[in-house]
Motif scaffolding. Structure first.
Motif, PDB file in Angstrom:
ATOM      1  N   HIS A  92     -29.386  56.256  -5.314  1.00 39.99           N
ATOM      2  CA  HIS A  92     -29.672  57.200  -4.348  1.00 39.99           C
ATOM      3  C   HIS A  92     -28.656  58.010  -3.545  1.00 39.99           C
ATOM      4  N   ARG A  93     -27.411  57.966  -4.038  1.00 41.78           N
ATOM      5  CA  ARG A  93     -26.420  58.327  -3.507  1.00 41.78           C
ATOM      6  C   ARG A  93     -26.189  60.047  -2.815  1.00 41.78           C
ATOM      7  N   GLU A  94     -26.271  60.267  -1.737  1.00 39.64           N
ATOM      8  CA  GLU A  94     -25.966  61.607  -1.114  1.00 39.64           C
ATOM      9  C   GLU A  94     -24.444  61.463  -0.765  1.00 39.64           C
ATOM     10  N   LEU A  95     -23.595  60.166  -0.251  1.00 37.43           N
ATOM     11  CA  LEU A  95     -22.322  60.205  -0.213  1.00 37.43           C
ATOM     12  C   LEU A  95     -21.112  59.312  -1.830  1.00 37.43           C
ATOM     13  N   PRO A  96     -20.373  59.566  -1.660  1.00 34.22           N
ATOM     14  CA  PRO A  96     -19.771  59.042  -2.591  1.00 34.22           C
ATOM     15  C   PRO A  96     -19.539  57.613  -2.421  1.00 34.22           C
ATOM     16  N   ILE A  97     -20.337  56.058  -1.841  1.00 31.68           N
ATOM     17  CA  ILE A  97     -20.581  54.769  -0.937  1.00 31.68           C
ATOM     18  C   ILE A  97     -20.544  53.840  -2.481  1.00 31.68           C
ATOM     19  N   GLN A  98     -19.847  53.244  -2.416  1.00 28.94           N
ATOM     20  CA  GLN A  98     -20.148  51.959  -3.540  1.00 28.94           C
ATOM     21  C   GLN A  98     -20.031  50.730  -3.019  1.00 28.94           C
ATOM     22  N   ALA A  99     -20.841  49.097  -3.191  1.00 27.36           N
ATOM     23  CA  ALA A  99     -21.014  48.413  -2.873  1.00 27.36           C
ATOM     24  C   ALA A  99     -20.558  47.453  -3.237  1.00 27.36           C
ATOM     25  N   ASP A 100     -19.436  46.626  -3.406  1.00 28.04           N
ATOM     26  CA  ASP A 100     -18.662  45.569  -3.744  1.00 28.04           C
ATOM     27  C   ASP A 100     -19.196  43.994  -4.372  1.00 28.04           C
ATOM     28  N   ILE A 101     -20.303  43.853  -3.291  1.00 26.20           N
ATOM     29  CA  ILE A 101     -21.328  42.685  -3.827  1.00 26.20           C
ATOM     30  C   ILE A 101     -23.080  43.472  -4.080  1.00 26.20           C
ATOM     31  N   VAL A 102     -23.590  42.908  -4.882  1.00 25.98           N
ATOM     32  CA  VAL A 102     -25.136  43.517  -4.875  1.00 25.98           C
ATOM     33  C   VAL A 102     -25.396  42.524  -5.330  1.00 25.98           C
ATOM     34  N   GLY A 103     -27.000  41.993  -4.299  1.00 25.35           N
ATOM     35  CA  GLY A 103     -27.814  41.738  -4.699  1.00 25.35           C
ATOM     36  C   GLY A 103     -28.098  41.946  -5.958  1.00 25.35           C
ATOM     37  N   GLU A 104     -29.318  43.019  -5.906  1.00 20.86           N
ATOM     38  CA  GLU A 104     -30.203  43.554  -7.199  1.00 20.86           C
ATOM     39  C   GLU A 104     -30.002  45.346  -7.219  1.00 20.86           C
ATOM     40  N   LYS A 105     -29.853  45.942  -8.356  1.00 22.48           N
ATOM     41  CA  LYS A 105     -30.159  47.306  -8.683  1.00 22.48           C
ATOM     42  C   LYS A 105     -31.393  47.177  -8.704  1.00 22.48           C
ATOM     43  N   LEU A 106     -31.677  48.179  -8.080  1.00 21.38           N
ATOM     44  CA  LEU A 106     -33.655  48.122  -8.555  1.00 21.38           C
ATOM     45  C   LEU A 106     -33.502  50.251  -8.686  1.00 21.38           C
ATOM     46  N   THR A 107     -34.669  50.507  -9.578  1.00 29.60           N
ATOM     47  CA  THR A 107     -34.538  51.651 -10.137  1.00 29.60           C
ATOM     48  C   THR A 107     -36.577  51.278  -9.220  1.00 29.60           C
ATOM     49  N   LEU A 108     -36.711  52.707  -8.236  1.00 30.24           N
ATOM     50  CA  LEU A 108     -37.575  53.324  -7.699  1.00 30.24           C
ATOM     51  C   LEU A 108     -38.071  54.538  -7.946  1.00 30.24           C
ATOM     52  N   SER A 109     -39.598  54.409  -7.830  1.00 36.47           N
ATOM     53  CA  SER A 109     -39.801  55.904  -7.994  1.00 36.47           C
ATOM     54  C   SER A 109     -39.224  56.832  -6.383  1.00 36.47           C
ATOM     55  N   ALA A 110     -39.520  57.999  -6.335  1.00 37.64           N
ATOM     56  CA  ALA A 110     -39.293  59.083  -5.565  1.00 37.64           C
ATOM     57  C   ALA A 110     -40.044  58.402  -4.145  1.00 37.64           C
ATOM     58  N   ASP A 111     -41.177  58.257  -4.662  1.00 35.03           N
ATOM     59  CA  ASP A 111     -42.071  57.888  -2.506  1.00 35.03           C
ATOM     60  C   ASP A 111     -41.942  55.975  -2.735  1.00 35.03           C
ATOM     61  N   GLN A 112     -41.361  55.299  -3.239  1.00 34.81           N
ATOM     62  CA  GLN A 112     -40.821  54.408  -3.131  1.00 34.81           C
ATOM     63  C   GLN A 112     -40.289  53.906  -2.095  1.00 34.81           C
ATOM     64  N   ARG A 113     -40.100  52.727  -1.398  1.00 34.08           N
ATOM     65  CA  ARG A 113     -38.536  52.270  -0.930  1.00 34.08           C
ATOM     66  C   ARG A 113     -39.378  50.508  -0.309  1.00 34.08           C
ATOM     67  N   VAL A 114     -37.778  49.560  -0.387  1.00 34.91           N
ATOM     68  CA  VAL A 114     -37.880  48.479  -0.345  1.00 34.91           C
ATOM     69  C   VAL A 114     -38.451  48.213   1.251  1.00 34.91           C
ATOM     70  N   LYS A 115     -38.823  47.431   1.727  1.00 38.04           N
ATOM     71  CA  LYS A 115     -39.006  46.625   2.624  1.00 38.04           C
ATOM     72  C   LYS A 115     -38.495  45.351   3.263  1.00 38.04           C
ATOM     73  N   LEU A 116     -37.546  45.225   4.248  1.00 37.85           N
ATOM     74  CA  LEU A 116     -37.238  43.733   4.189  1.00 37.85           C
ATOM     75  C   LEU A 116     -37.848  43.518   6.098  1.00 37.85           C
ATOM     76  N   SER A 117     -38.588  42.261   5.501  1.00 40.10           N
ATOM     77  CA  SER A 117     -39.550  41.748   7.015  1.00 40.10           C
ATOM     78  C   SER A 117     -38.730  40.628   7.254  1.00 40.10           C
ATOM     79  N   GLY A 118     -38.662  40.095   8.122  1.00 41.93           N
ATOM     80  CA  GLY A 118     -38.421  38.738   9.060  1.00 41.93           C
ATOM     81  C   GLY A 118     -38.380  38.777   9.735  1.00 41.93           C
ATOM     82  N   PRO A 119     -37.136  37.734  11.009  1.00 40.29           N
ATOM     83  CA  PRO A 119     -35.874  36.387  10.207  1.00 40.29           C
ATOM     84  C   PRO A 119     -36.829  35.851   9.448  1.00 40.29           C
TER      85      PRO A 119
END
Length: 165
Positions: A127-154
């Protein structure tokens, strides 16, 4: 949607080792962005050939939304070695707009001019607003506008999809 955290981390470990070999990067500085990026970087550090301990970056004061009303930041700790002419692998949990990564790069350059900065991301939401791309990606996701990924830990490190509505 079920997320397989172990599969994404394993993919990143394989990619990061191959990436460093292909780019002939020796002894890079692995930098995790607080807090999720630090958790992910801790999982990756053993797959990177480096003598450097994990470096950490708190971008709170570099964010472009820092002065907005209602922002109540939790300020963490930045711990970076000298970065002049070093290869940096910047790690974060989620890449969405690109603004966090822009802020992180601004802070990194305040510590010196690295030879390169590579970006490793656990989940790319594209969902880029700036021209920044990753070199290494664990997984690409397609989420709806009202969804977010939440990482909990460690410990334990877990991931979920949350609704923002």
């Amino acid at each position: 949607m079920n997320l397989d955290l172990d599969k994404a981390l394993t993919s990143m470990k394989d990619q990061i080792a191959k990436y460093c070999q292909e780019k002939d990067i020796d002894n890079p500085v692995l930098v995790g962005i607080h807090s999720g990026g630090v958790w992910v970087a801790n999982e990756l550090i053993d797959s990177v050939k480096t003598q450097e301990p994990l470096a950490t970056l708190d971008i709170t004061f570099y964010r472009d939304d820092f002065t907005r009303a209602g922002l109540n930041p939790k300020v963490g700790h930045t711990q970076l070695p000298a970065l002049e002419d070093r290869h940096v692998i910047l790690v974060d949990d989620v890449l969405m707009s690109g603004r966090t990564i822009r802020a992180a790069m601004n802070e990194i350059f305040d510590f010196g001019r690295p030879a390169s900065i590579s970006l490793a991301i656990l989940y790319d939401l594209n969902h880029r607003e700036l021209p920044i791309q990753a070199d290494i990606v664990g997984e690409k996701l397609t989420l709806s506008a009202d969804q977010r990924v939440k990482l909990s830990g460690p410990d334990p490190l877990t991931v979920s999809i949350i609704d923002t509505k």
